[in-house]
Each structure stands twice: as structure tokens, then as C-alpha cells.
Motif scaffolding. Structure first.
Motif: not given
Length: 778
Positions: A358-359, A371-375, A380-383, A417-427
Motif C-alpha cells: 500500500r501507499i 492529486v498526490i497519488r496520480r504522480q 497497490e499490488g504492482d511490482p 511486500r513493502v509499504i511506501v510512506d509518502v510524507n509531504v509538507e504543504e506550502q
């Protein structure tokens, strides 16, 4: 104490005497003391039980001098008491204390750069709380750090107290701001291929110059040094220096702490070119020849890791299209130091079978998850493809919505399996801009713009603008949806209303309309835009030929323009193909941009025509990248259908096509008409060449020079019958101009001074030998 300043030295002396006196009275270390009662004197706010808990001495038992000293230290170190004294009196231990006073008020003196309210947010000492010397010192250090971050390393802050009644004090922070500690010199040791000046241009940190009052990058900031090291490394390696490294960075401060000197010790190493380039497959059943076709590395080219990375991305994309998962493209490099070449082999190897579980996205409070996921091309489930995760993070940073983006992976529910953690800081992504511009022909202009790049957190762009100048006004609204229908489709809606009022002419114009378009990629570097435009363009207030009642002179415009008056609707479908080599950036020194477009008018409306435009531009750096060369060519043609005649607002004019001439200053003109207005033409071409170079001044001054040479022509009319039946000359007559430019990057915006001279022109052309342009936002 009623007078000002009980300093740290005085407090320490009092504490030392308070400690030494009781111990001296107690006797030798071998003696012991037994007490049954404890008497506390001097406490007002602090409960006796709290004092006894810090004292922690047994009653009725032997207590040594060391025990008494430890007890007194515990009381002193509690931070509750200004002085502490233990006095053994018979069977009673008298504890004499003086509580720290309460802070009555906090004030700041000597500060000019930072306001009192800003400093009050920094300090942790507060009014109506107990005064603590340690906290006051910590507050003073915190204030000094804030000044140091602004480049004032010599700043000093001294806390002091003023005694008041009822055991209260005023806490005063005396601030000595000092001058800005600027970077006087940035030097390099070990560089041979590039000069110090060129390398200083690469860095984010800058030397102090004549604009030191405004340039903030000339103050020393330690956090910039790692960024500068990476910028230097990327600069060298993209130019063939594969072994380059920054060995050390030595910042030194002057003894007076009023200047910094930074020295980068570097090791360039040899400059490599690519030698033999090969592609092999270590995966059974996978043909390396198909992947070799994706190679963009050529033998003999200067080494550039970006080209290698681009080739790997192309090969990985091919593997995904072929359904080959868990394929690693491993670049294997063999150095040939004798001939300074790098043999490169792209090896296809089998990677570990790991999938994305998962992401997880955190930190976005305004921007929607989608908006973030489309980048991310990975779902989920992809290699799991580490490179694609990094590329996705780079795409997120490029959006401009976030000040920081971190994408990391961790093990999921199983090793596969891996989990991708995406942490953003908005401006902030919205801006209200007020601007000013100046041009010799258009005069002073003002503009206001309200824009939002991430409207409602959906990634949409909205821009509302209004601009006015001498003889011109323009306003517009633009809305862009970058991912229309959830795909890489850039949808745009644009509205405009523009007018001109006698802009170097004897007529007025008005244009109002809208445009809608879809833009999408057709290749790595190419994009195609499809659009529809509907507009109403009006030509009015054209002077009829007559006699001026004031002076009796003939006045009036060409009958060609007079007969073209009125408003006409244009309904047109169009497209534009754009190729931009900088998208992939394979060559860091040279970039190309090509553009071809057509608009077909006639789907309703009053105008039936085909308008074609073409553009080509190249920019290249030479002579150790100190010189920038630019060349641009553009051309256009308007072809009217059904034997219609083109109108002024359909035709091309000389506006901004080549330098050295005023707007509407060249092209077909009815010389028989009294006003001699410019008529425009159905065709144009323009060639602009320019070279920009340093003038030997320090780079931080922001002043460079340039030379340019332009040539072009506007020609061709459907109707050539001018005033009094005379025929208008609409031939293709070349105009040319040469000139020099002075570029100055200033705090109020970039200034460009153009000094030009027309070397080929017609007698009736309007020259412009000097032009100053400035544009800024504030």
C-alpha cells in the motif's frame, strides 16, 4: 536590590559564600550532627513540605558535613531559590532560604531588526512566573541564534534584572545586534577545468557585492553547504568528471566576526567520454537487442549520468510494456584511465520479487490524496520499483505545492511486500501580485494578478489578471485542469478582453474572446495541444481622410483600414505541436525548442482563414559555459478562404518580432494616406540571434552584457489599393538591426537595456534606438 543588574558573577559569589559558611560552621568531615527539628525561614510561595523533600535528611540520626552539603546542593539545584543556608542550632536545623523573585515584566532594549513581539515569541521566561537565571541565559542564547540565522554572528544578548518591591524583578534583555556577517570570499582549491567565478555561479551561496543590502544569499548559512556540495558534484559529473568529489569545505570567520571566508577543496579527476556501449541479458528468454534499441548513450560522447539514467528509465518502461516484472537494469562501468573513456554495459538482471502492499500519504491537509497519488505510476499490488518511487517524489516536488516531500519504503506484512510512506509538507500556493513594467514605447504599466496553483486542493490552476500601460489595457481569466478525466490531459479555459488606444497608430482596437484546449504528450519531449477559439475583434475610430479644422492639414488613414472597420467574429479550431529537448535534459549545454501550429477559422463566424505559425529556437553555452548563445526563427502565414480579404486584426504586425523598431514600426504602409498607418501583412519571418557574456564584474552584482542581431520582414496584402488610388508596396523587404544589451538583476526586478541601430530599413520605418524593460512583483 533596587539598582539595576545583579549579574551572574554576583549570584555565583553569593551562592559560594552561602555554601561555604555553613559547612565551615559544621566542623570537620569526621564530625557528625544530630537534629530532631527543622526550622524553615524565608519561604513565601513554596510549601515547607516541598523544601523538606529536597532536604531529604533523617532526624535523630548522625548527619555528616558531606550530607549537609549534598542537601544544600539539592535545594540550590532545584532552581527555586536564589540563596540557601543551612545553620545547625542545637537540636534544630535552621534552613534559611531566599526565593527567586517573580518576573514583573520582560522588556528588550537595543533591538532594531527584530521587533519586541518577535523576540517575545522566542523567550520562554514569562511575566508572573518565577525568575530563573538559567532560563534567562537560555533565552538570551536563543535570541542570539535567531540573529545568527540572519547573518549577524556578532550579535550579543545580555540578560539583566531590575529589583522591584515585593520580591519582584523586571527582566531586561539588552541586545547588541552588530552588523551582518557577510561572505566576503568564496574560493576553490583544486579546480583546473573551471574558474572560481564559474563555480561560484553554480552555488546557492553567494559572495557579498554592491547589492549586499538586498541579497540575502551572501550571509553564511551552514545548512546551505550540503546543497552547494551537491550542486558542485552534479555540475562536474554532468560534464564528464565521473570521479569528482568535494574533499572538504572550510568556512572561516574573521577575528572581528564581521566576515566569512569559505573555501571548497575539490578533486576534479579526469574528464571521461563514453567508450564501448553494450547491452546484455542475464535473464533466460529475454532478448537484449530490444532493450539496446532504447539506448541513448553514444560512443564518444562526454560522460553524463543523466543520459545513463534516461536510458535505464526507457529500458525499465519497455520491460513493463512487455510484462517483464522484477527486471533490474544494472549499469556496469569499466574505467580506461589511459584514454579516459568509460566502457558501459547495461545488464538486465532478475531482481527480488517484491510488491507494493500500500501507499500511505501523510501531511496533506489541503491537497487531496488523489492529486498526490496520480504522480505515482505505481499502485497497490504492482511490482515494487524503487526508481519509479523516487521519480514520483521528484514529480511531487516539481508541482510546487509542497515545501518538502519524502517517499520511503519499509517492509510490509511479509518480506515480499513493502509499504511506501509518502510524507509531504504543504506550502502556500496562492499569490496576490502587484507589478510594474516599463517600456520606452509603452511607457509605465501596472498589473495585478491573483493566482492559485492548487485550487481547493485539486491541483487546478486559476489566474485572474489585469494590466494597463500607455495605450494598452488587458485583462484575463485562465483555468487549467492538469489531469482532466484522471489522465495526463491538460485542459485549459481562457477568457480575455484587450484594448489599444492609438498605440503608435490612428485607430483603436478591441478584442474579446475565449479559448479552450486539451494538451497531451505524444513522445518523451513532444506535446500536442488541440484548441478551439471564439473571439470578436473590433477595429474602430479610424480617421477618415479630410482636413484638420485647426491647422488645415490633411488628416486620415488609409482607405484599406477605413473599410476594415467594425467587429468580426472568429471561430477557429487549431493545434500546436511542441518539442522541447530540456524535458529530458540529455545535453546540459544545449537545448532545442520547436513549435508548429495552425488555426482553421470558418466554423461559423465572419472570418474564414488558415493561419500557420512555426518557431525554432536553440540555446547553447560555450567557453566554459560563461557565454550563452541564443538563436530563434519564427514565421507565419495567413491564407484567406473564399477570396476574402484579410483585415488588420487577422494579419501580422511588427510588434516584438525584431528589435530596433517601434511597435507597428515596419511593414506595409500606405504612404499616400496622410496618417501613414502601418497596415500589417499576411506573412512574416523573423530571425533573432543573441550572445550573452560576463563583463568581468563580480557575479553577485548581477550585471552581464550581450550583443544581438535581428532580421525579419512583414509583407503581403490581399488589397493593395491605397489612398487616392495609389498602390501600396507590400513586398517582402528585409529589415535588420544590430545592438548591445546590458542585463542587470536588481531587487526591484530584472532590467534590460537595449541599444540598437537599424542597418537595413525603409525611409518610413519607425526606429527605436533605446529600450528599457523592467518587470517585477512585490
Amino acid at each position: 536590590m533596587t539598582d539595576r543588574k545583579l549579574g551572574k558573577g554576583a549570584l555565583a559569589l553569593i551562592s559560594a559564600l552561602a555554601v561555604a559558611a555553613p559547612v565551615g560552621m559544621i566542623a570537620t568531615p569526621a564530625s557528625a550532627y544530630v537534629f530532631s527539628n527543622v526550622k524553615i525561614e524565608g519561604n513565601r510561595r513554596i510549601e515547607p513540605q516541598t523544601i523538606l523533600s529536597y532536604l531529604d535528611l533523617p532526624r535523630g540520626q548522625d548527619v555528616s558535613a558531606g550530607d549537609l552539603n549534598d542537601a544544600m546542593q539539592r535545594l540550590q539545584n532545584s532552581g527555586l531559590f536564589e540563596t540557601v543556608e543551612l545553620v545547625p542550632t542545637g537540636g534544630t536545623l535552621v534552613v534559611k532560604i531566599a526565593e527567586y523573585p517573580t518576573i514583573n515584566a520582560i522588556s528588550f532594549e537595543g533591538n532594531k531588526r527584530l521587533k519586541d513581539e518577535n523576540l517575545a515569541e522566542i523567550v520562554k521566561s514569562k511575566s508572573r512566573r518565577v525568575y530563573s537565571p538559567a532560563q534567562a541565559e537560555a533565552d538570551a542564547a536563543a535570541i542570539s541564534q535567531v540573529y545568527a540565522a540572519q547573518g549577524r554572528l556578532a550579535a550579543r544578548v545580555d540578560p539583566s534584572i531590575i529589583r522591584r518591591s515585593d520580591n519582584r524583578v523586571d527582566l531586561v534583555f539588552e541586545v547588541f545586534e552588530g552588523d551582518v556577517t557577510e561572505i566576503e570570499r568564496i574560493g576553490f582549491v583544486g579546480n583546473r577545468a573551471f574558474s572560481d567565478k564559474k563555480l561560484r555561479n553554480v552555488l546557492e551561496t553567494k559572495q557579498a557585492g554592491i547589492l549586499r543590502t538586498f541579497i540575502k544569499r551572501d550571509t553564511f548559512a551552514p545548512e546551505r553547504l550540503p546543497v552547494d556540495e551537491k550542486l558542485l558534484t552534479d555540475f562536474y559529473r554532468s560534464r564528464g568528471y565521473a570521479d569528482f568529489k568535494v574533499q572538504a569545505v572550510a568556512p572561516e570567520v574573521a577575528r572581528e566576526r564581521d566576515a566569512f571566508y569559505i573555501t571548497f577543496q575539490i578533486q576534479e579527476g579526469p574528464r571521461y567520454s563514453f567508450g564501448n556501449v553494450d547491452t546484455i541479458s542475464e535473464i533466460p528468454g529475454v532478448d537484449a537487442a530490444e532493450f539496446a534499441a532504447q539506448n541513448r548513450v553514444k560512443k564518444g560522447e562526454i560522460y553524463n549520468p543523466t543520459i545513463i539514467d534516461t536510458t535505464i528509465r526507457r529500458m525499465e518502461a519497455l520491460a513493463l510494456r512487455k510484462g517483464l516484472n522484477f527486471v533490474n537494469i544494472e549499469p556496469r562501468i569499466t574505467r580506461n584511465e589511459r584514454n579516459q573513456t568509460l566502457d558501459l554495459t547495461f545488464a538486465l538482471t532478475r531482481g527480488q520479487r517484491v510488491f507494493v502492499e500500500r501507499i500511505d500519504i501523510e501531511g496533506n491537509t489541503t491537497t487531496l490524496d488523489e492529486v498526490i497519488r496520480r504522480q505515482f505510476t505505481t499502485v497497490e499490488g504492482d511490482p515494487f520499483n524503487p526508481r519509479e518511487i523516487r521519480n514520483s517524489a521528484e514529480r511531487l516536488r516539481a508541482l510546487g505545492y509542497f515545501s518538502d516531500v519524502q517517499a520511503e519504503s519499509r517492509q510490509g506484512s511479509s518480506p515480499e511486500r513493502v509499504i511506501v510512506d509518502v510524507n509531504v509538507e504543504e506550502q502556500p500556493t496562492g499569490s496576490l501580485s502587484f507589478g510594474a513594467s516599463y517600456g520606452v514605447a509603452t511607457g509605465v504599466g501596472f498589473n495585478v494578478s491573483l493566482s492559485e496553483k492548487n485550487f481547493l486542493g485539486r491541483g487546478q490552476e486559476v489566474d485572474v489578471s489585469f494590466a494597463t500601460g500607455s495605450g494598452t489595457q488587458s485583462s484575463g481569466l485562465t483555468f487549467v485542469e492538469p489531469y482532466f478525466l484522471g489522465r495526463d490531459l491538460r485542459a485549459k479555459l481562457q477568457l480575455w478582453y484587450n484594448t489599444t488606444d492609438r498605440l503608435n497608430s490612428d485607430y483603436n482596437t478591441r478584442a474579446v474572446g475565449f479559448l479552450t484546449s486539451l494538451e497531451f504528450p505524444v513522445s518523451e519531449n513532444g506535446r500536442l495541444e488541440m484548441r478551439y477559439k471564439l473571439s470578436k475583434d473590433t477595429l474602430f475610430d479610424v480617421d477618415a481622410i479630410g482636413i484638420d479644422p485647426d491647422d488645415g492639414d490633411e488628416i486620415g488613414s488609409s482607405p484599406i483600414l477605413y473599410n476594415e472597420q467594425g467587429g468580426y467574429f472568429t471561430s477557429a479550431l487549431g493545434y500546436t505541436y511542441t518539442y522541447d529537448s530540456s524535458i529530458t535534459g540529455l545535453d546540459p549545454l544545449t537545448s532545442y525548442r520547436l513549435r508548429f501550429g495552425q488555426d482553421f477559422a470558418g466554423l461559423g463566424g465572419d472570418v474564414k482563414s488558415i493561419t500557420t505559425t512555426i518557431y525554432g529556437g536553440v540555446q547553447s553555452n560555450a567557453w566554459r559555459e560563461n557565454v550563452t548563445m541564443l538563436a530563434e526563427f519564427e514565421a507565419g502565414a495567413v491564407h484567406m478562404l473564399n477570396d476574402d480579404n484579410s483585415r488588420l486584426l487577422d494579419r501580422f504586425t511588427g510588434n516584438s518580432k525584431i528589435r530596433g523598431f517601434e511597435p507597428n514600426g515596419y511593414g506595409p504602409r500606405d504612404l499616400a494616406a496622410p496618417n501613414e498607418d502601418m497596415l500589417g501583412g499576411n506573412y512574416f519571418w523573423a530571425l533573432r540571434t543573441e550572445v550573452q557574456f560576463p563583463l568581468g564584474l563580480p557575479e553577485e552584482y548581477g550585471i552581464t552584457g550581450g550583443l544581438f542581431a535581428d532580421a525579419g520582414s512583414v509583407w503581403g496584402l490581399d488589397n493593395t489599393t491605397g489612398a487616392f488610388g495609389e498602390e501600396v508596396d507590400d513586398g517582402m523587404k528585409i529589415r535588420a538591426a544590430i545592438g548591445a544589451s546590458l542585463f542587470w538583476t536588481t531587487p526591484i526586478g530584472p532590467l534590460r537595456f537595449n541599444f540598437s541601430h537599424a542597418v537595413k530599413k525603409e525611409d518610413y520605418d519607425d526606429e527605436q534606438n533605446f529600450d528599457l524593460t523592467i518587470s517585477t512583483k512585490f
